[in-house]
Design a protein around this motif. Structure first.
Motif: not given
Length: 503
Positions: A29-39, A165-169, A194-196
């Motif tokens: 799994l990868e998360l990029l800055p400023g992207e919303v990545h669905a799991l 810098r990385a947040v889980v919702f 903001d690049g999160v």
């Protein structure tokens, strides 16, 4: 381009084993800055386990975790916080007895030159952070005095204040109104700008397709793939999640409705609903739709006997059914599956077997003595019929997923042999695979000659399942629409109070 950015989070070959169970098998799994990545994935796919490893709640069995390019062994939630990771869960984790500002600065209280707590600075910084996301809450207010939505916004503000810098919702909109959801999306847009990087977990497909850039799909603890949202449609994404094609999410066989089994005539209850009349026929799926505060839930609670109506007449199965207590509704053959299944539909600390037999206890008793063996047999038969995922029927219900908890509620009313099943928001917090199975239960009930009333805030669901639909607006019935008149515009016009004619 976004793909050229270095990941803010990278998880490689993650394995997690519990005694006798492999929950994750080599997940990437990868998360990029400023992207919303669905799991995404069904309940039990491994989403929560993966996130708990990232946040330091669980220790991984194998694999590697990188945060901002540095390899990390995340040992605890506090460690996760210290390296720029944050999480907002459906059940908000805040200290209820402390103020908003004290929650923001928990563990790092600022001090004045005199060594005392610098409350002025705390309140000022808290206010500035909340203002930046348009959350109007007093920093001095105790968290326990805030609404669920306000507490969620405070939790987001706390994470922003910590410069994550990385947040889980994780299911963030489950308890939010439409307006509150829009506010949340605006906050997510700001974080994205903001690049999160944001991991977004939700069972609501429309949210994923609205706000997410990519999606990683898990199934049975294994990595299925990562796709760009713009390159996929809902049916294909669901097919990847459940491992089979989904031609029509709501495609179930509808029977030919029979005689009238429920008739409500001019029923009213205070400001909740006024002068409501409708009929429901045997073998029919009768929908109720309306915006928040429309009175849908209050109507069915009055029919069941959980609330007492002020006036009007209800007839069920040809008999007067002006119920004033739930046990009257139960004896008459009415089942109410409430929206809040955990608080109102289940005894969470009790087993699947005990919950299944809770209403129909007399059916497994003789001379006042409960036949435990018979109770287990009943519970096992319904668990098999509904494909409830549980190790045994002795498992406590609180340990089951949302979809399987809902199946236990259904089992409870099947054991009672109810005639009318009232489903209030039946698939809230339920994954796609479990939704399909619940819809199949609807189909089986109808085949058996049972009758269903479904209340849903999700318009595609009630349109897809109902034969007819009563639309409510601020306690007033706006009309009953036949299936051939189901269109988004038509129904929403009624739900907005702009039409009062029956079709």
């Amino acid at each position: 381009m976004q793909e050229q950015k270095k990941p803010v989070v990278a998880m490689k070959g993650i394995v997690k084993e519990f005694p006798g169970v492999r929950a994750l098998s080599g997940v990437d799994l990868e998360l990029l800055p400023g992207e919303v990545h669905a799991l995404v994935g069904e309940n039990g796919a491994g989403k929560s386990t993966l996130i708990k490893i990232l946040m330091g709640v669980y220790t991984k069995t194998a694999g590697e975790v990188y945060v901002n390019g540095e390899k990390q062994d995340v040992r605890s939630p506090l460690h996760a916080q210290s390296i720029g990771l944050g999480a907002v869960y459906q059940d908000v984790n805040l200290a209820q007895h402390l103020s908003v500002a004290e929650n923001f600065f928990m563990g790092q209280l600022p001090r004045t030159r005199m060594g005392t707590v610098d409350y002025k600075r705390m309140y000022q910084e808290t206010r500035e952070t909340l203002d930046s996301i348009e959350v109007h809450v007093d920093p001095k207010a105790l968290v326990k005095t805030l609404s669920v939505a306000q507490q969620e916004m405070v939790a987001i503000g706390k994470i922003m204040h910590q410069k994550a810098r990385a947040v889980v919702f994780d299911e963030p909109t489950a308890l939010l109104t439409a307006d509150e959801t829009e506010q949340l999306f605006r906050i997510i847009d700001k974080l994205k700008g903001d690049g999160v990087g944001i991991f977004y977990i939700s069972h609501r497909m429309e949210e994923i397709f609205r706000i997410c850039d990519r999606a990683t799909i898990l199934k049975d603890g294994s990595y299925v793939g990562t796709v760009r949202i713009q390159d996929i449609d809902e049916d294909r994404l669901i097919a990847m999640m459940v491992g089979r094609n989904v031609e029509d999410m709501y495609h179930i066989q509808h029977g030919q409705p029979g005689e009238v089994v429920l008739k409500a005539e001019h029923i009213s209850r205070g400001k909740a609903f006024q002068d409501v009349s409708f009929e429901v026929r045997r073998g029919e799926i009768f929908g109720m739709f309306g915006l928040v505060g429309s009175g849908r839930t209050e109507i069915v609670r009055a029919i069941f006997g959980a609330d007492v109506k002020d006036s009007g007449k209800v007839t069920f199965m040809g008999k007067a059914a002006d119920h004033t207590r739930p046990e009257q509704g139960i004896r008459a053959g009415i089942a109410l599956l409430p929206e809040d299944r955990r608080a109102q539909g289940l005894a969470l600390g009790m087993s699947v077997a005990d919950n299944t037999n809770m209403v129909a206890i007399d059916k497994i008793s003789r001379w006042g003595v409960i036949d435990r063996k018979k109770g287990v047999q009943v519970a096992e038969s319904y668990a098999k019929k509904l494909r409830t995922k549980t190790p045994t029927v002795f498992q406590k219900v609180k340990n089951l997923s949302g979809g399987n908890q809902q199946k236990v509620v259904i089992s409870k009313w099947l054991a009672q042999d109810s005639e009318l099943f009232i489903f209030d928001e039946p698939t809230v917090g339920v994954d796609v695979g479990a939704k399909l199975e619940i819809y199949k239960v609807f189909e089986e009930l109808i085949k058996e000659g049972k009758t269903i009333i479904i209340i849903s805030s999700y318009l595609p669901e009630v349109m897809g399942l109902a034969d007819r639909m009563l639309v409510m607006y601020e306690g007033h019935p706006m009309g009953i629409i036949e299936r051939d008149g189901f269109t988004d515009d038509n129904i929403m016009r009624y739900a907005s109070g702009k039409s009062g004619k029956e079709s």
